[in-house]
Design a protein around this motif. Structure first.
Motif, PDB file in Angstrom:
ATOM      1  N   GLY A   1      24.745   9.850   4.564  1.00  0.00           N
ATOM      2  CA  GLY A   1      23.794   8.781   4.290  1.00  0.00           C
ATOM      3  C   GLY A   1      23.913   7.604   5.234  1.00  0.00           C
ATOM      4  O   GLY A   1      24.332   7.714   6.385  1.00  0.00           O
ATOM      5  N   LYS A   2      23.546   6.427   4.686  1.00  0.00           N
ATOM      6  CA  LYS A   2      23.523   5.204   5.488  1.00  0.00           C
ATOM      7  C   LYS A   2      24.924   4.777   5.914  1.00  0.00           C
ATOM      8  O   LYS A   2      25.126   4.319   7.041  1.00  0.00           O
ATOM      9  N   ASP A   3      25.912   4.928   5.041  1.00  0.00           N
ATOM     10  CA  ASP A   3      27.286   4.547   5.398  1.00  0.00           C
ATOM     11  C   ASP A   3      27.820   5.391   6.551  1.00  0.00           C
ATOM     12  O   ASP A   3      28.475   4.883   7.461  1.00  0.00           O
TER      13      ASP A   3
END
Length: 130
Positions: free
Chosen positions: A99-101
């Motif tokens: 994901g974004k992390d």
């Protein structure tokens, strides 16, 4: 279909079986090929075969001549930046899961290596003229 993906545990040992099998096959192939060539290959050791030969040029002088450090520096830098590319493969496989992390961490990874590369360029490590 998403519920099937969520139901599968991603970190089970059976998921690593193809990798282990590939490593075993690769090592086995190397061992078998070396054994076969050793057993079936000719074993005539003549004077001409035992002479040192390098690129068609007869060797002259001592092989222990000093070399410039630039060759070793470029080799180390190549390995360093080549290994950087290897770390992108696990990210490419798991980018949806991370994901974004995960994206932020990969961007930081690239930024740190770009900072290192700019440092190397500013220090003149890739310039061959002395």
């Amino acid at each position: 279909m998403n519920c099937l993906l969520l139901a599968v545990d991603h970190n089970t040992p059976i998921n690593y079986f193809p990798i282990a099998l590939q490593i075993i096959v690769a090592i086995g192939f190397v061992v078998v090929m070396m054994a076969v060539t050793h057993l079936l290959g000719p074993k005539r050791k003549t004077h001409d075969k035992l002479i040192n030969f390098e690129s068609g040029i007869p060797s002259v002088g001592n092989a222990r001549q000093p070399m410039g450090i630039k060759y070793f520096l470029v080799a180390i830098l190549f390995v360093l930046f080549d290994v950087e590319v290897i770390f992108f493969y696990p990210y490419a496989v798991n980018f949806r899961f991370l994901g974004k992390d995960g994206f932020i961490e990969v961007v930081l990874f690239v930024v740190f290596f770009l900072l290192g590369f700019t440092y190397i360029v500013k220090k003149g490590a890739l310039e061959w003229e002395e």
